[in-house]
Design a protein around this motif. Structure first.
Motif, PDB file in Angstrom:
ATOM      1  N   VAL A 372      38.785  21.213 -12.811  1.00  0.00           N
ATOM      2  CA  VAL A 372      38.039  22.338 -12.243  1.00  0.00           C
ATOM      3  C   VAL A 372      38.893  23.594 -12.353  1.00  0.00           C
ATOM      4  O   VAL A 372      40.032  23.544 -12.818  1.00  0.00           O
ATOM      5  CB  VAL A 372      37.648  22.057 -10.776  1.00  0.00           C
ATOM      6  N   GLY A 373      38.346  24.723 -11.936  1.00  0.00           N
ATOM      7  CA  GLY A 373      39.115  25.969 -11.975  1.00  0.00           C
ATOM      8  C   GLY A 373      39.821  26.218 -10.647  1.00  0.00           C
ATOM      9  O   GLY A 373      39.230  26.048  -9.583  1.00  0.00           O
ATOM     10  N   TYR A 374      41.101  26.589 -10.679  1.00  0.00           N
ATOM     11  CA  TYR A 374      41.864  26.843  -9.457  1.00  0.00           C
ATOM     12  C   TYR A 374      42.276  28.301  -9.386  1.00  0.00           C
ATOM     13  O   TYR A 374      42.626  28.892 -10.415  1.00  0.00           O
ATOM     14  CB  TYR A 374      43.144  26.004  -9.433  1.00  0.00           C
ATOM     15  N   TYR A 375      42.279  28.858  -8.179  1.00  0.00           N
ATOM     16  CA  TYR A 375      42.894  30.168  -7.995  1.00  0.00           C
ATOM     17  C   TYR A 375      44.307  29.980  -7.490  1.00  0.00           C
ATOM     18  O   TYR A 375      44.522  29.408  -6.421  1.00  0.00           O
ATOM     19  CB  TYR A 375      42.094  31.025  -7.007  1.00  0.00           C
ATOM     20  N   VAL A 376      45.256  30.429  -8.272  1.00  0.00           N
ATOM     21  CA  VAL A 376      46.659  30.248  -7.911  1.00  0.00           C
ATOM     22  C   VAL A 376      47.211  31.596  -7.442  1.00  0.00           C
ATOM     23  O   VAL A 376      47.227  32.567  -8.203  1.00  0.00           O
ATOM     24  CB  VAL A 376      47.464  29.722  -9.106  1.00  0.00           C
ATOM     25  N   HIS A 377      47.622  31.660  -6.172  1.00  0.00           N
ATOM     26  CA  HIS A 377      48.167  32.901  -5.618  1.00  0.00           C
ATOM     27  C   HIS A 377      49.677  32.885  -5.755  1.00  0.00           C
ATOM     28  O   HIS A 377      50.340  31.989  -5.261  1.00  0.00           O
ATOM     29  CB  HIS A 377      47.756  33.046  -4.147  1.00  0.00           C
ATOM     30  N   LEU A 378      50.175  33.886  -6.469  1.00  0.00           N
ATOM     31  CA  LEU A 378      51.612  33.964  -6.707  1.00  0.00           C
ATOM     32  C   LEU A 378      52.209  34.934  -5.701  1.00  0.00           C
ATOM     33  O   LEU A 378      51.506  35.738  -5.104  1.00  0.00           O
ATOM     34  CB  LEU A 378      51.854  34.476  -8.131  1.00  0.00           C
ATOM     35  N   LEU A 392      49.424  25.400 -14.752  1.00  0.00           N
ATOM     36  CA  LEU A 392      49.853  25.685 -13.380  1.00  0.00           C
ATOM     37  C   LEU A 392      51.324  26.100 -13.381  1.00  0.00           C
ATOM     38  O   LEU A 392      52.174  25.395 -13.911  1.00  0.00           O
ATOM     39  CB  LEU A 392      49.664  24.442 -12.512  1.00  0.00           C
ATOM     40  N   PRO A 393      51.642  27.273 -12.798  1.00  0.00           N
ATOM     41  CA  PRO A 393      53.029  27.743 -12.823  1.00  0.00           C
ATOM     42  C   PRO A 393      53.966  26.840 -12.019  1.00  0.00           C
ATOM     43  O   PRO A 393      53.512  25.987 -11.254  1.00  0.00           O
ATOM     44  CB  PRO A 393      52.954  29.128 -12.172  1.00  0.00           C
ATOM     45  N   GLU A 394      55.257  27.060 -12.180  1.00  0.00           N
ATOM     46  CA  GLU A 394      56.268  26.304 -11.445  1.00  0.00           C
ATOM     47  C   GLU A 394      56.051  26.463  -9.941  1.00  0.00           C
ATOM     48  O   GLU A 394      55.701  27.549  -9.481  1.00  0.00           O
ATOM     49  CB  GLU A 394      57.663  26.847 -11.789  1.00  0.00           C
ATOM     50  N   LYS A 485      51.141  19.528  -9.559  1.00  0.00           N
ATOM     51  CA  LYS A 485      50.865  19.159 -10.947  1.00  0.00           C
ATOM     52  C   LYS A 485      51.456  17.782 -11.208  1.00  0.00           C
ATOM     53  O   LYS A 485      52.654  17.570 -11.040  1.00  0.00           O
ATOM     54  CB  LYS A 485      51.475  20.213 -11.879  1.00  0.00           C
ATOM     55  N   LEU A 486      50.600  16.853 -11.593  1.00  0.00           N
ATOM     56  CA  LEU A 486      51.058  15.510 -11.935  1.00  0.00           C
ATOM     57  C   LEU A 486      51.097  15.401 -13.462  1.00  0.00           C
ATOM     58  O   LEU A 486      50.079  15.553 -14.123  1.00  0.00           O
ATOM     59  CB  LEU A 486      50.090  14.475 -11.358  1.00  0.00           C
TER      60      LEU A 486
END
Ligand code: GDP
Ligand code: MG
Length: 598
Positions: A372-378, A392-394, A485-486
């Motif tokens: 699915v689509g995720y919103y990743v807040h940095l 997916l970032p570190e 992240k797996l």
């Protein structure tokens, strides 16, 4: 045709309740399709639709009917798909209608998609006519089902028709009900033209064919038309009606449903939901359009044979011409090479697109597990939308991650409630409500992460309820989740196409199940292959595939050349379906292992 003589309607139903069969009977009764040309599910024109018995793309047919009052009516039927994935197609067709026939299987009762379709129809202000179908079945319980319709939907069933679309019993009465109960379109022939585009498709000879419903004004062939949202003008070369084959006419007025051809090169120029007006006398404002369909489920699509990359691009371009809900962009993977990240409305949509690619375009594809689509807040940056898990970032860069949720309704015989609640909770479902519909049937409502739904959830609901439960979901918004992240390493090499985003609490059990499954799916090779589940550089699960003892050729004691060749050929064919991860050949099922975890 005077609007007084027009009725625009659709048929809505839970899947398999008999919508297509009823449409067939209506087409026959009105002699729209001769008995000779009739084949079952006439409106389901795609092979795939026939085979699976589902309606995917909506279809339209104009019927001519002389009613009991002696007058002749034009009935425009707009068939709708019944599956959840395509509910946006349902809402498109609803806007073009004044009424809906609600088909309910008298041996089953009100199901999850019955309700969802009713909500959509009543939101669009349609007159809803309930009809009980399959009353020929010995297991039909019209009384019970009428009660359900009254209690769950709140429709009066005192003069509800009891029909059999199969035998034809009482089907002619449906036509009378349509004429009597569905309101005619409003007569606004003096107003400037406004017609709503509800479908369009690309024809390689004539360009884009646009299906529309006129609300105001009159359209004639040869007039210059304007699409109000895209602000593009075209000269119409042909307009006509769908009878159900295209029949050209000179002019169409308010309430009419038809098609037009105007030398339009791409579907983007004639978008579903746009309003058609006349360039010489434009309307002030467009009609309210549709919500644009948002892709919710993503997966990587790669050609099994790298040479087919351009063919795949072309095929996707073409499919997109007829399927505006499909999205795609190129991506590359170290394991899979060059391919595309594609977005779909749901799992069925995904399956259908993949099947069409292989069937209609002869492509051999390798697909990754859906995500699915995720919103990743940095930290101190605007959020990223991640559609491919391996992007997916570190962890140290991430402040928090939001994931999409759906509101899920399951309708089930009450005996399965416990087992279904257990399943839903194991998939991180948040309980919302439980309603006793009748003495024996219950409705369960949950908020559930979409990611948990796309990995086999529906199959498990079906198997835990012996096929009796039905479900329906719609998108409800984003929620923060503790996600990681797996990754999977095969023979010491991380495989990007096997990467998944999972909840932290479930990472260990999923990693264990996934490595076990991969061990079964990846064939033994000449050497021992470790398979590891990892979070960052930490190994959290590990298996190994033991080495193959003997060479395949060792069996054929040197002598028999043709047998040897056969074996090698068989191996080579098997190899085509494989992707090489370093020295290891991985079969395509392995990339979808997430869908078959035990
Ligand atoms: P849809 O998914 O709502 O379009 O349903 P279909 O029209 O494809 O019908 C689903 C199945 O139910 C098919 O096998 C039909 O033959 C069957 N069916 C439809 N109407 C009737 C009916 O009135 N009586 C019986 N016995 N079977 C029916
Ligand atoms: Mg159907």
């Amino acid at each position: 045709v005077s609007p007084q003589q027009i009725r625009n309607f659709c048929i809505i139903a839970h899947i398999d309740h008999g919508k297509s069969t009823l449409a067939d009977r209506l087409l026959q009764l009105t002699n729209t399709v001769s008995n000779r040309d009739m084949k079952e599910q006439f409106l389901d024109s795609m092979d795939l639709e026939r085979e699976r018995g589902i309606t995917i793309k909506l279809q339209t047919a104009r019927m001519s009917y002389t009613a009991a009052d002696g007058k002749q009516y034009i009935l425009n039927l707009i068939d709708t798909p019944g599956h959840v994935d395509f509910s946006y197609e349902v809402s498109r067709s609803l806007v073009a209608c004044e009424g809906a026939i609600l088909v309910v299987d008298a041996s089953q009762g009100v199901e999850a998609q019955t309700l969802a379709n009713v909500y959509l129809a009543s939101e669009s202000g349609l007159e809803i006519i309930p009809v009980l179908n399959k009353v020929d079945l010995p297991s039909a319980e019209p009384l019970r089902v009428k009660q359900e319709i009254e209690q769950m939907i709140g429709l009066d069933t005192s003069d509800c028709l009891e029909i059999s679309a199969k035998t034809g019993k009482n089907v002619e009465k449906v036509l009378e009900y349509i004429v009597e109960y569905i309101p005619p379109p409003k007569d606004r022939s003096d107003a400037p033209l406004r017609a709503l585009i509800f479908d369009s498709y690309y024809d390689s000879y004539r360009g884009v064919i646009v299906y529309f419903r006129i609300f105001d004004g009159i359209l004639e062939t040869g007039r210059k038309i304007r699409f109000m949202n895209s602000q593009k003008d075209f000269e119409t070369v042909e307009i006509g009606v769908l009878a159900p084959h295209q029949v050209s006419v000179a002019r169409l007025g308010p309430g009419e449903v038809g098609y037009l051809v105007a030398g339009i090169k791409t579907v983007q120029d004639a978008r579903v939901g746009d309003t058609i007006t006349l360039a010489s006398q434009p309307a002030h404002s467009p009609l309210a359009g549709y919500k644009e369909a948002k892709p919710m489920v993503f997966c990587g699509l790669y050609p099994a044979d790298a040479d087919q990359f351009e063919d795949l691009r072309e095929a996707l371009e073409r499919l997109k011409l007829n399927d505006s809900a499909l999205s795609y962009e190129p991506e590359s993977s170290s394991a899979m090479g060059f391919g595309f990240r594609c977005g779909f409305l749901g799992l069925l949509h995904m399956e259908i697109v993949c099947e069409r690619l292989s069937r209609e375009y002869g492509l051999d594809l390798v697909t990754t597990s859906p995500s699915v689509g995720y919103y990743v807040h940095l930290e101190k940056k605007s959020p990223l939308l991640i559609q491919n898990p391996c992007e997916l970032p570190e962890p140290h860069l991430i402040d928090h991650i939001e994931e999409p949720y759906v509101r899920l309704e399951i309708i089930t015989p009450s005996e399965f409630v416990g087992s279904l609640m257990e399943l839903t909770q194991s998939r991180r479902g948040i309980f919302q409500d439980m309603k006793y519909i009748t003495a024996t049937r219950t409705s369960l409502i949950y908020e559930l992460p979409l990611a948990e739904l796309v990995t086999n959830f529906f199959d498990l609901v079906k198997s835990r309820s012996r096929g009796y439960a039905s479900m329906e979901y719609h998108w409800s918004g984003y929620r923060v989740g503790d996600l990681v992240k797996l990754e999977v390493a095969v023979n010491g090499e991380k495989v990007d196409a096997l990467c998944n985003i999972v909840h932290r609490d479930k990472a260990y059990s999923i990693a264990r199940a996934l490595t076990e499954r991969l061990k079964e799916l990846i064939p033994r090779q000449q050497f021992r292959i470790p398979v590891q589940g990892m979070i960052g550089s930490r190994v959290i699960a590990s298996e190994h595939i033991p080495a193959l003892r003997k060479d395949v050729l060792a069996k054929c004691y040197g002598g028999d050349i043709s047998r040897k060749k056969k074996l090698l050929k068989k191996q080579a064919e098997g190899k085509k379906k494989m992707k090489a991860i370093g020295k290891v050949d991985v079969p395509q099922e392995a990339f979808r292992a997430m869908l078959s975890l035990k």
